[in-house]
Design a protein around this motif. Structure first.
Motif, PDB file in Angstrom:
ATOM      1  N   VAL A 277     -19.515  48.047  10.812  1.00 44.23           N
ATOM      2  CA  VAL A 277     -20.705  47.229  10.581  1.00 44.23           C
ATOM      3  C   VAL A 277     -20.318  46.099   9.630  1.00 44.23           C
ATOM      4  N   MET A 278     -20.371  44.874  10.137  1.00 47.41           N
ATOM      5  CA  MET A 278     -19.996  43.692   9.359  1.00 47.41           C
ATOM      6  C   MET A 278     -21.227  43.056   8.732  1.00 47.41           C
ATOM      7  N   LYS A 279     -21.060  42.618   7.505  1.00 43.58           N
ATOM      8  CA  LYS A 279     -22.103  41.840   6.851  1.00 43.58           C
ATOM      9  C   LYS A 279     -21.650  40.388   6.800  1.00 43.58           C
TER      10      LYS A 279
ATOM     11  N   ASP B 181     -42.432  54.839   8.166  1.00 41.23           N
ATOM     12  CA  ASP B 181     -41.074  54.302   8.238  1.00 41.23           C
ATOM     13  C   ASP B 181     -40.736  53.992   9.695  1.00 41.23           C
ATOM     14  N   VAL B 182     -39.573  53.398   9.872  1.00 37.18           N
ATOM     15  CA  VAL B 182     -39.014  53.182  11.201  1.00 37.18           C
ATOM     16  C   VAL B 182     -37.734  53.993  11.274  1.00 37.18           C
ATOM     17  N   VAL B 183     -37.640  54.879  12.251  1.00 40.87           N
ATOM     18  CA  VAL B 183     -36.547  55.836  12.314  1.00 40.87           C
ATOM     19  C   VAL B 183     -35.728  55.611  13.579  1.00 40.87           C
ATOM     20  N   TYR B 184     -34.392  55.619  13.419  1.00 37.15           N
ATOM     21  CA  TYR B 184     -33.535  55.505  14.590  1.00 37.15           C
ATOM     22  C   TYR B 184     -33.435  56.860  15.277  1.00 37.15           C
ATOM     23  N   GLN B 185     -33.652  56.874  16.592  1.00 39.37           N
ATOM     24  CA  GLN B 185     -33.569  58.091  17.380  1.00 39.37           C
ATOM     25  C   GLN B 185     -32.206  58.173  18.069  1.00 39.37           C
ATOM     26  N   SER B 186     -31.459  59.213  17.789  1.00 38.61           N
ATOM     27  CA  SER B 186     -30.148  59.390  18.402  1.00 38.61           C
ATOM     28  C   SER B 186     -30.293  59.727  19.882  1.00 38.61           C
ATOM     29  N   VAL B 187     -29.230  59.451  20.637  1.00 37.23           N
ATOM     30  CA  VAL B 187     -29.199  59.793  22.060  1.00 37.23           C
ATOM     31  C   VAL B 187     -27.974  60.655  22.321  1.00 37.23           C
ATOM     32  N   GLU B 188     -28.079  61.561  23.270  1.00 33.30           N
ATOM     33  CA  GLU B 188     -26.979  62.452  23.620  1.00 33.30           C
ATOM     34  C   GLU B 188     -26.340  61.978  24.920  1.00 33.30           C
TER      35      GLU B 188
ATOM     36  N   ASN C 212     -25.802  60.912  13.111  1.00 35.64           N
ATOM     37  CA  ASN C 212     -26.280  60.070  12.015  1.00 35.64           C
ATOM     38  C   ASN C 212     -25.256  59.048  11.548  1.00 35.64           C
ATOM     39  N   THR C 213     -24.099  58.969  12.242  1.00 34.76           N
ATOM     40  CA  THR C 213     -23.067  58.013  11.825  1.00 34.76           C
ATOM     41  C   THR C 213     -23.588  56.588  11.887  1.00 34.76           C
ATOM     42  N   PHE C 214     -24.207  56.228  12.989  1.00 26.87           N
ATOM     43  CA  PHE C 214     -24.723  54.874  13.157  1.00 26.87           C
ATOM     44  C   PHE C 214     -25.842  54.594  12.155  1.00 26.87           C
ATOM     45  N   ALA C 215     -26.769  55.522  12.037  1.00 30.06           N
ATOM     46  CA  ALA C 215     -27.882  55.327  11.103  1.00 30.06           C
ATOM     47  C   ALA C 215     -27.383  55.168   9.675  1.00 30.06           C
ATOM     48  N   HIS C 216     -26.372  55.961   9.299  1.00 26.20           N
ATOM     49  CA  HIS C 216     -25.835  55.864   7.939  1.00 26.20           C
ATOM     50  C   HIS C 216     -25.121  54.540   7.726  1.00 26.20           C
ATOM     51  N   ALA C 217     -24.414  54.079   8.738  1.00 28.46           N
ATOM     52  CA  ALA C 217     -23.678  52.820   8.617  1.00 28.46           C
ATOM     53  C   ALA C 217     -24.618  51.650   8.378  1.00 28.46           C
ATOM     54  N   ILE C 218     -25.705  51.579   9.132  1.00 32.36           N
ATOM     55  CA  ILE C 218     -26.618  50.452   8.950  1.00 32.36           C
ATOM     56  C   ILE C 218     -27.452  50.614   7.680  1.00 32.36           C
ATOM     57  N   GLU C 219     -27.659  51.844   7.267  1.00 31.34           N
ATOM     58  CA  GLU C 219     -28.386  52.052   6.013  1.00 31.34           C
ATOM     59  C   GLU C 219     -27.591  51.499   4.840  1.00 31.34           C
TER      60      GLU C 219
ATOM     61  N   ALA D 145     -25.147  49.181   5.084  1.00 25.79           N
ATOM     62  CA  ALA D 145     -24.884  47.748   5.234  1.00 25.79           C
ATOM     63  C   ALA D 145     -26.123  46.886   5.071  1.00 25.79           C
ATOM     64  N   GLY D 146     -27.260  47.359   5.543  1.00 25.10           N
ATOM     65  CA  GLY D 146     -28.456  46.531   5.440  1.00 25.10           C
ATOM     66  C   GLY D 146     -29.609  47.067   6.252  1.00 25.10           C
ATOM     67  N   LYS D 147     -30.077  48.248   5.883  1.00 24.82           N
ATOM     68  CA  LYS D 147     -31.133  48.932   6.634  1.00 24.82           C
ATOM     69  C   LYS D 147     -32.397  48.092   6.742  1.00 24.82           C
ATOM     70  N   THR D 148     -32.800  47.474   5.661  1.00 30.13           N
ATOM     71  CA  THR D 148     -34.053  46.723   5.656  1.00 30.13           C
ATOM     72  C   THR D 148     -34.015  45.558   6.633  1.00 30.13           C
ATOM     73  N   SER D 149     -32.909  44.829   6.639  1.00 35.48           N
ATOM     74  CA  SER D 149     -32.832  43.666   7.520  1.00 35.48           C
ATOM     75  C   SER D 149     -32.818  44.082   8.988  1.00 35.48           C
ATOM     76  N   VAL D 150     -32.169  45.209   9.295  1.00 29.92           N
ATOM     77  CA  VAL D 150     -32.139  45.694  10.680  1.00 29.92           C
ATOM     78  C   VAL D 150     -33.526  46.140  11.123  1.00 29.92           C
ATOM     79  N   PHE D 151     -34.221  46.903  10.275  1.00 28.78           N
ATOM     80  CA  PHE D 151     -35.561  47.352  10.618  1.00 28.78           C
ATOM     81  C   PHE D 151     -36.518  46.174  10.778  1.00 28.78           C
ATOM     82  N   ASP D 152     -36.394  45.190   9.891  1.00 29.75           N
ATOM     83  CA  ASP D 152     -37.264  44.014   9.990  1.00 29.75           C
ATOM     84  C   ASP D 152     -37.015  43.264  11.298  1.00 29.75           C
ATOM     85  N   ALA D 153     -35.751  43.121  11.685  1.00 28.30           N
ATOM     86  CA  ALA D 153     -35.431  42.413  12.918  1.00 28.30           C
ATOM     87  C   ALA D 153     -35.983  43.146  14.120  1.00 28.30           C
ATOM     88  N   GLN D 154     -35.869  44.471  14.141  1.00 31.72           N
ATOM     89  CA  GLN D 154     -36.418  45.243  15.261  1.00 31.72           C
ATOM     90  C   GLN D 154     -37.916  45.085  15.355  1.00 31.72           C
TER      91      GLN D 154
END
Length: 285
Positions: free
Chosen positions: A102-104, A134-141, A263-270, A272-281
């Motif tokens: 995850v690049m900033k 809150d806004v929660v990321y849902q994992s997929v299998e 939770n790897t993806f969710a942790h990575a964006i948390e 790096a910038g959780k707020t900005s990602v949630f706001d964009a979504q």
């Protein structure tokens, strides 16, 4: 390696998966980003693909970065809205979580960064579900989406870095994907297709339709590109990278994907910038 064993076991019974290549315009997929990484000491430049998750966050594959990231410089090339110009943003920081990077970057400062439909979004659509608080990321299998309609959106393959950096050509590859391990999927591709997958597609988004609204959602990204019959060897692109040294893009037979299944993806964006990602979504979708 389990992935290779599965590919070899299927070789006799599965000739190729559906592999449909359609030309596209970058301005219809404005979240698509070219990622250039450079080893400052050696001078080698690697090309990858990524996606904007917010005006300041890009996700791509960890394979785009060497282990010694202190010697690595990177930049994201982004299409300027409403033009054929590009914006070059230097990487400020990178967070590696498992197979993900995850690049900033400095925020992309466009007016109306995400217009509402039918205009294309400037960020990739993720599997977020809003709750009351809150806004929660849902994992997929992987096993749950292997029968879904899926595609890879990437840049048309070019033979050198300069052409990759300047080209505006995009292609959409529809694929049949199959589960491999807990967070990996793969697809064999038909080498006779008019489109080509190649190593600069590493990091490109894997998108599937996973709900009744028929919207494409990014569920993972391209993690590996393999040529059948070629020995996989490490290159200077990264210790975990497996690029056949003697293969060409025309030899590519298999794509491997890492799926956002834990939770790897969710942790990575948390981080790096959780707020900005949630706001964009929230603004874009």
């Amino acid at each position: 390696m389990l992935f290779r064993a599965i590919i070899l076991s299927l070789a006799c019974t599965w000739t190729f998966s559906m592999y449909i290549s359609d030309p596209a315009k970058w301005n219809r997929h404005q979240y698509l980003v070219k990622v250039l990484t450079k080893d400052i000491k050696i001078g080698n430049i690697s090309t990858c693909t990524g996606t904007l998750l917010s005006p300041s966050i890009v996700v791509t594959s960890a394979k785009c970065f060497t282990e010694n990231r202190q010697n690595t410089a990177a930049q994201a090339i982004i299409l300027a809205k409403g033009t054929k110009d590009t914006i070059h943003k230097a990487m400020l920081a990178v967070k590696i979580e498992g197979d993900l990077a995850v690049m900033k970057i400095d925020p992309v400062k466009d007016d109306d960064f995400c217009d509402k439909e039918p205009y294309p979004a400037r960020v990739s659509r993720l599997n977020f579900k809003p709750s009351l608080t809150d806004v929660v990321y849902q994992s997929v299998e992987p096993k749950d989406i292997q029968d879904s309609r899926c595609r890879v959106v990437g840049f048309t393959t070019n033979d050198n870095v300069e052409k990759f950096a300047s080209s505006h050509d995009v292609q959409v590859l529809e694929l049949e994907v199959r589960a491999d391990t807990d967070n990996l999927m793969f697809s064999e591709v038909n080498g006779n297709s008019t489109g080509r997958a190649c190593w600069d597609d590493i990091g490109a988004p894997l998108e599937c339709i996973i709900s009744e609204d028929n919207k494409w959602v990014q569920v993972g990204l391209v993690h590996g590109i393999y040529g059948r019959g070629q020995e996989e060897q490490e290159t200077e692109m990264g210790s975990n990278s497996t690029v056949p040294l003697k293969a060409t893009c025309a030899d590519v037979q298999t794509m491997q994907f890492v799926v956002f299944s834990d939770n790897t993806f969710a942790h990575a964006i948390e981080v790096a910038g959780k707020t900005s990602v949630f706001d964009a979504q929230d603004k874009c979708f």
